[in-house]
Design a protein around this motif. Structure first.
Motif, PDB file in Angstrom:
ATOM      1  N   VAL A 107      58.190  15.600  64.215  1.00 31.46           N
ATOM      2  CA  VAL A 107      57.132  14.791  64.814  1.00 31.46           C
ATOM      3  C   VAL A 107      57.404  14.565  66.288  1.00 31.46           C
ATOM      4  CG1 VAL A 107      55.896  12.617  64.709  1.00 31.46           C
ATOM      5  CG2 VAL A 107      56.857  13.594  62.631  1.00 31.46           C
ATOM      6  N   VAL A 108      56.431  14.872  67.101  1.00 28.44           N
ATOM      7  CA  VAL A 108      56.514  14.539  68.520  1.00 28.44           C
ATOM      8  C   VAL A 108      55.458  13.477  68.766  1.00 28.44           C
ATOM      9  CG1 VAL A 108      56.214  15.362  70.876  1.00 28.44           C
ATOM     10  CG2 VAL A 108      57.250  16.843  69.167  1.00 28.44           C
ATOM     11  N   ASN A 109      55.877  12.364  69.286  1.00 27.13           N
ATOM     12  CA  ASN A 109      54.897  11.332  69.598  1.00 27.13           C
ATOM     13  C   ASN A 109      55.279  10.680  70.904  1.00 27.13           C
ATOM     14  OD1 ASN A 109      52.770   9.653  69.428  1.00 27.13           O
ATOM     15  ND2 ASN A 109      53.190   8.983  67.339  1.00 27.13           N
ATOM     16  N   THR A 110      54.695  11.185  71.961  1.00 23.24           N
ATOM     17  CA  THR A 110      54.987  10.633  73.274  1.00 23.24           C
ATOM     18  C   THR A 110      53.698  10.090  73.847  1.00 23.24           C
ATOM     19  OG1 THR A 110      54.523  12.717  74.377  1.00 23.24           O
ATOM     20  CG2 THR A 110      56.777  12.358  73.651  1.00 23.24           C
ATOM     21  N   GLN A 111      53.814   9.652  75.070  1.00 26.15           N
ATOM     22  CA  GLN A 111      52.654   9.109  75.749  1.00 26.15           C
ATOM     23  C   GLN A 111      51.547  10.161  75.859  1.00 26.15           C
ATOM     24  OE1 GLN A 111      53.728   8.153  79.708  1.00 26.15           O
ATOM     25  NE2 GLN A 111      51.653   7.585  80.274  1.00 26.15           N
ATOM     26  N   HIS A 112      51.957  11.428  75.950  1.00 27.28           N
ATOM     27  CA  HIS A 112      50.984  12.479  76.210  1.00 27.28           C
ATOM     28  C   HIS A 112      50.611  13.294  74.979  1.00 27.28           C
ATOM     29  CE1 HIS A 112      51.276  11.737  80.434  1.00 27.28           C
ATOM     30  NE2 HIS A 112      52.577  11.849  80.392  1.00 27.28           N
ATOM     31  N   ALA A 113      51.557  13.453  74.081  1.00 28.40           N
ATOM     32  CA  ALA A 113      51.288  14.368  72.976  1.00 28.40           C
ATOM     33  C   ALA A 113      51.697  13.746  71.653  1.00 28.40           C
ATOM     34  CB  ALA A 113      52.066  15.665  73.187  1.00 28.40           C
ATOM     35  N   SER A 114      50.945  14.050  70.622  1.00 27.12           N
ATOM     36  CA  SER A 114      51.442  13.710  69.296  1.00 27.12           C
ATOM     37  C   SER A 114      51.145  14.873  68.381  1.00 27.12           C
ATOM     38  CB  SER A 114      50.797  12.435  68.777  1.00 27.12           C
ATOM     39  OG  SER A 114      49.415  12.493  68.930  1.00 27.12           O
ATOM     40  N   LEU A 115      52.175  15.347  67.710  1.00 29.76           N
ATOM     41  CA  LEU A 115      51.966  16.457  66.794  1.00 29.76           C
ATOM     42  C   LEU A 115      52.958  16.366  65.661  1.00 29.76           C
ATOM     43  CD1 LEU A 115      54.238  19.031  67.431  1.00 29.76           C
ATOM     44  CD2 LEU A 115      53.046  18.780  69.568  1.00 29.76           C
ATOM     45  N   ARG A 116      52.620  17.019  64.580  1.00 31.32           N
ATOM     46  CA  ARG A 116      53.444  16.967  63.373  1.00 31.32           C
ATOM     47  C   ARG A 116      53.383  18.327  62.698  1.00 31.32           C
ATOM     48  NH1 ARG A 116      54.708  13.004  59.389  1.00 31.32           N
ATOM     49  NH2 ARG A 116      53.955  11.385  60.781  1.00 31.32           N
ATOM     50  N   VAL A 117      54.534  18.929  62.487  1.00 31.92           N
ATOM     51  CA  VAL A 117      54.587  20.188  61.724  1.00 31.92           C
ATOM     52  C   VAL A 117      55.787  20.108  60.782  1.00 31.92           C
ATOM     53  CG1 VAL A 117      53.496  21.773  63.365  1.00 31.92           C
ATOM     54  CG2 VAL A 117      55.910  21.255  63.592  1.00 31.92           C
ATOM     55  N   PRO A 118      55.706  20.773  59.639  1.00 30.93           N
ATOM     56  CA  PRO A 118      56.878  20.811  58.767  1.00 30.93           C
ATOM     57  C   PRO A 118      58.029  21.461  59.519  1.00 30.93           C
ATOM     58  CG  PRO A 118      54.950  21.697  57.660  1.00 30.93           C
ATOM     59  CD  PRO A 118      54.559  21.489  59.080  1.00 30.93           C
ATOM     60  N   PHE A 119      59.197  20.831  59.457  1.00 29.22           N
ATOM     61  CA  PHE A 119      60.295  21.362  60.278  1.00 29.22           C
ATOM     62  C   PHE A 119      60.630  22.802  59.920  1.00 29.22           C
ATOM     63  CE2 PHE A 119      64.543  22.249  61.623  1.00 29.22           C
ATOM     64  CZ  PHE A 119      64.524  21.770  62.918  1.00 29.22           C
ATOM     65  N   HIS A 120      60.594  23.096  58.627  1.00 28.53           N
ATOM     66  CA  HIS A 120      61.016  24.442  58.214  1.00 28.53           C
ATOM     67  C   HIS A 120      60.101  25.547  58.748  1.00 28.53           C
ATOM     68  CE1 HIS A 120      57.809  25.098  55.326  1.00 28.53           C
ATOM     69  NE2 HIS A 120      57.892  23.807  55.074  1.00 28.53           N
ATOM     70  N   SER A 121      58.918  25.156  59.253  1.00 29.05           N
ATOM     71  CA  SER A 121      58.023  26.205  59.748  1.00 29.05           C
ATOM     72  C   SER A 121      58.310  26.565  61.212  1.00 29.05           C
ATOM     73  CB  SER A 121      56.566  25.765  59.600  1.00 29.05           C
ATOM     74  OG  SER A 121      56.277  24.751  60.537  1.00 29.05           O
ATOM     75  N   ILE A 122      59.056  25.707  61.904  1.00 26.03           N
ATOM     76  CA  ILE A 122      59.303  25.956  63.332  1.00 26.03           C
ATOM     77  C   ILE A 122      60.199  27.177  63.506  1.00 26.03           C
ATOM     78  CG2 ILE A 122      60.317  25.037  65.457  1.00 26.03           C
ATOM     79  CD1 ILE A 122      59.744  22.277  64.429  1.00 26.03           C
ATOM     80  N   GLU A 123      59.826  28.041  64.441  1.00 20.90           N
ATOM     81  CA  GLU A 123      60.710  29.140  64.777  1.00 20.90           C
ATOM     82  C   GLU A 123      61.443  28.844  66.077  1.00 20.90           C
ATOM     83  OE1 GLU A 123      58.163  32.478  64.477  1.00 20.90           O
ATOM     84  OE2 GLU A 123      58.383  32.478  62.293  1.00 20.90           O
ATOM     85  N   TYR A 124      60.674  28.667  67.127  1.00 18.41           N
ATOM     86  CA  TYR A 124      61.321  28.284  68.386  1.00 18.41           C
ATOM     87  C   TYR A 124      60.343  27.506  69.259  1.00 18.41           C
ATOM     88  CZ  TYR A 124      58.960  32.463  70.165  1.00 18.41           C
ATOM     89  OH  TYR A 124      58.033  33.401  70.494  1.00 18.41           O
ATOM     90  N   ILE A 125      60.893  26.879  70.283  1.00 24.30           N
ATOM     91  CA  ILE A 125      60.077  26.162  71.252  1.00 24.30           C
ATOM     92  C   ILE A 125      60.448  26.689  72.619  1.00 24.30           C
ATOM     93  CG2 ILE A 125      59.470  23.891  72.175  1.00 24.30           C
ATOM     94  CD1 ILE A 125      60.556  22.735  69.510  1.00 24.30           C
ATOM     95  N   GLU A 126      59.431  26.940  73.417  1.00 24.67           N
ATOM     96  CA  GLU A 126      59.664  27.639  74.670  1.00 24.67           C
ATOM     97  C   GLU A 126      58.963  26.877  75.795  1.00 24.67           C
ATOM     98  OE1 GLU A 126      58.237  31.928  76.519  1.00 24.67           O
ATOM     99  OE2 GLU A 126      57.755  31.401  74.457  1.00 24.67           O
TER     100      GLU A 126
END
Lengths: 245, 439
Positions: free
Chosen positions: A143-162
């Protein structure tokens, strides 16, 4: 574990009940009751009697009834934030997407599907329900929840962040890309399973397949490749050997 | 004092590099790198100039250094790279000269004494000022460059000016080599004046191009709005014609029924009902009326854009569903970029849906908690889609030069910190979900 079916057509309701029972038997999914009803009050009353996380199959189009599936879903959410909601409808392709987001429904099932496909959809939902109850913990979501963005994805689905431009990040999973505002530094702090293998890359350690030392890239399980900076090469080897980093 | 001078030169060096990177459109460099590049360059310069004793190396080195940095960006043509290098060099050198003169002049007017360190202090102050100006004017610089690049005569004219600036710069560095120093002695004064004139001419050019950019953007905007309006009106007209045709048929049907009823001819009535009346039920398909939900959007521009796009989809036999559960007072971002973004999203979706087997297009626009959601989902003919690749420049399955769609969408979003874009593909559905945090 409890199963709710909210449906006004008696025949369809019974069919659905049989289908659910059959699948539960096949996979040995336990439940303490199946409640079939077309009355909102009855369903809401029963929520308090549930053990663990219930699953709700709700028909969206209920005739002659003040409360239709969606309103009932909204009401359910007041009492039960974890329960699994599945909408059952005649035209799933026309079902409003907003419903899914507003009550975080798992999916839509189309009544008009051929039996095998419908069976598979119900099976999938019930297996999800079983898995949720077995682990008895909330979904492992990133879960990312900041002033600008909020998003939620199952952790196991993440491959990478760039990084993707100044202060923009791209989160890549098997079937989606999410572009949002943030820095790798701040995202890295959110979960220890993310590894900074490069100035502009964070990789999900669980997704790494092997390290291609020649090209200095990590090859992920699905074949994607992520660059590794020279400084992190030794650490990559450490991780792949299974040593704590 | 030496340190301060060194700092001033370094800061100037950094400004050069920064401006150059901005000019060539290279923005992903971390500041640390730029600063260290500036330091290395300055030290190199000091060593070369003091070792050789030729101050004119200053300019040559700077030019070569910037040009070599230009190699970082492969698609950059040499003439443009040279132009940008010259631009960065001439503008900053001239600005520095003029500002230093100005500061000295102001200092003369002020009651302060002139100390030995005053010169260094002024140098440093001017350098920092220039660096700040360069850093702050990022967007302006980009716009100006775009205008100059698009305007051929302006480009060539400014090119010539810049080359002239280069020569003046050469002469003014108090060169040591034979020919140049001779020129310096002869034309030193004159070139100083020329430098000032040049500075102001360049300033004017910049102002003009800035103005032009603004005007051009406004024009484009207006044109687009006009076009969309026209499109909207045309669609309305067509709907009206359809309705008129239906009314005409309807009267005929009534007449026929009337005749049947009068003669109590049940079989005729039945026939008319099944042949003519019943099929109209499909015309009244409620999904066609979904488009009416657009009236829940209170912003007319957004409404008209959406209805045009959705009607285009319907004309191509795409089944459209609109999901706007509640009234939307305004978009959670300025209207103009919002329209550009949703136009891109919908154009792509309509085109893709029309090519696909299922021919489905779903649009959802709603608010939840502190976010506004705009979701477009369409069926796709493709079995696999490279979700990263579709955002690259010139990648498009469309014919012609419309490949900028998603690329420019991403460029637009770069300026919107509060927007998250999620692109997903689960066959056969391609979904674009834009989440805007409300402020």
């Amino acid at each position: 574990m409890s199963i709710f079916i909210f449906e006004d057509d008696v025949i369809q309701a019974q069919q659905m009940k049989r289908l659910v029972e059959e699948i539960c038997e096949k996979h040995q999914i336990e439940f303490d009751f199946i409640e079939v009803t077309a009355k909102r009050e009855r369903l809401i009353e029963k929520i308090s009697q549930t053990a663990y996380i219930p699953i709700y199959f709700l028909d969206i189009e209920i005739k002659n009834e003040e409360y239709k599936g969606f309103e009932v879903a909204q009401e359910i959410r007041k009492y039960d934030t974890n329960g699994i909601i599945v909408f059952v409808t005649t035209h799933a392709e026309f079902a409003p997407i907003s419903y899914q987001y507003m009550v975080s429904a798992l999916t839509f099932i189309d009544k008009g599907l051929p039996f095998e496909e419908r069976y598979r959809m119900f099976e999938k939902s019930l297996l999800h329900y079983q898995a949720r109850n077995r682990t008895n913990r909330p979904d492992d979501d990133f879960v990312v929840n900041t002033q600008h963005a909020s998003l939620r994805v199952p952790f196991h689905s993440i491959e990478y962040i760039e990084t993707d431009g100044p202060h923009r990040l791209a989160l890549v999973t098997e079937d989606r890309v999410i572009y949002f505002y943030g820095t790798l530094k701040e995202v890295q702090m959110l979960d220890g399973r993310l590894f900074r293998c490069h100035q502009s890359y964070l990789v999900n350690k669980e997704k790494i397949s092997f390290y291609d030392a020649k090209n200095k890239t990590l090859i992920l399980k699905n074949g994607a490749s992520v660059p590794v900076s020279r400084r992190q090469a030794s650490k990559v080897r450490q991780i792949l050997r299974g040593e704590p980093s | 004092m030496i340190i301060s001078e060194f700092l001033a030169v370094t800061v100037i060096g950094i400004s050069h590099i920064l401006l150059y990177f901005q000019l060539i459109g290279y923005q992903r460099l971390p500041y640390k790198l730029i600063i260290s590049l500036g330091m290395v360059f300055t030290i190199l310069l000091i060593v070369v100039v003091s070792a050789s004793g030729y101050p004119e190396f200053n300019i040559v080195m700077l030019l070569l250094f910037l040009l070599s940095l230009g190699l970082l960006k492969k698609e950059l043509a040499f003439t443009k790279s040279l132009y940008f290098a010259l631009f960065s060099m001439v503008v900053i050198t001239l600005a520095r000269m003029v500002l230093i003169e100005l500061f000295f002049f102001l200092h003369m007017l002020s009651p302060f004494n002139l100390y030995i360190w005053t010169t260094s202090a002024i140098h440093l102050a001017v350098s920092v000022l220039i660096l700040l100006a360069v850093a702050a004017g990022k967007n302006v610089v980009r716009k100006i460059v775009r205008t100059i690049m698009d305007n051929r005569p302006l480009y060539i004219f400014s090119y010539v000016l810049l080359i002239a600036g280069l020569f003046i710069g050469f002469i003014l560095t108090s060169p040591a080599s034979g020919l140049l120093s001779a020129y310096y002695l002869r034309y030193g004064e004159a070139s100083l004046v020329a430098a000032y004139i040049l500075f102001f001419v360049l300033l004017i050019i910049m102002l003009i191009s800035f103005h032009l950019t603004k005007e051009r953007m406004q024009e484009e905007q207006q044109e687009r709005l006009d076009r969309e309006m026209l499109d909207y009106v045309r669609k309305l007209e067509r709907m009206h014609e359809d309705l008129a045709a239906f009314r005409h048929d309807y009267i005929n049907i009534l007449l026929a029924l009337d005749e049947g009823i009068r003669t109590k001819n049940l079989s005729q009535i039945e026939k008319i009902y099944y042949d003519v009346v019943a099929p109209t039920a499909s015309l009244m398909n409620h999904h066609e009326l979904d488009i009416m939900k657009l009236s829940r959007i209170a912003v007319p521009e957004i409404k008209s854009v959406l209805s045009v796009k959705l009607m285009t989809a319907m004309q191509q036999q795409v089944k459209v569903t609109v999901d706007i559960p509640k009234k939307i007072e305004k978009a959670a971002m300025p209207v103009l970029p919002f329209i550009r973004i949703i136009s891109i999203l919908l154009d792509n979706a309509v085109e893709e849906a029309a090519r696909s087997k299922e021919k489905l297009l779903q649009l959802a626009f709603f608010e939840m908690e502190d976010c506004q959601y705009f979701i477009v989902r369409n069926s796709c003919a493709d079995k696999t889609i490279d979700l990263r690749k579709i955002y690259e420049k010139n990648v498009s399955r469309k014919k012609g030069n419309r490949g900028y769609g998603l690329f420019s969408l991403k460029r637009l979003l770069e300026k919107m910190n509060h927007v998250t874009l999620e692109t997903s593909f689960v066959a056969p559905f391609f979904t674009q979900k834009m989440v805007m945090k409300k402020r």
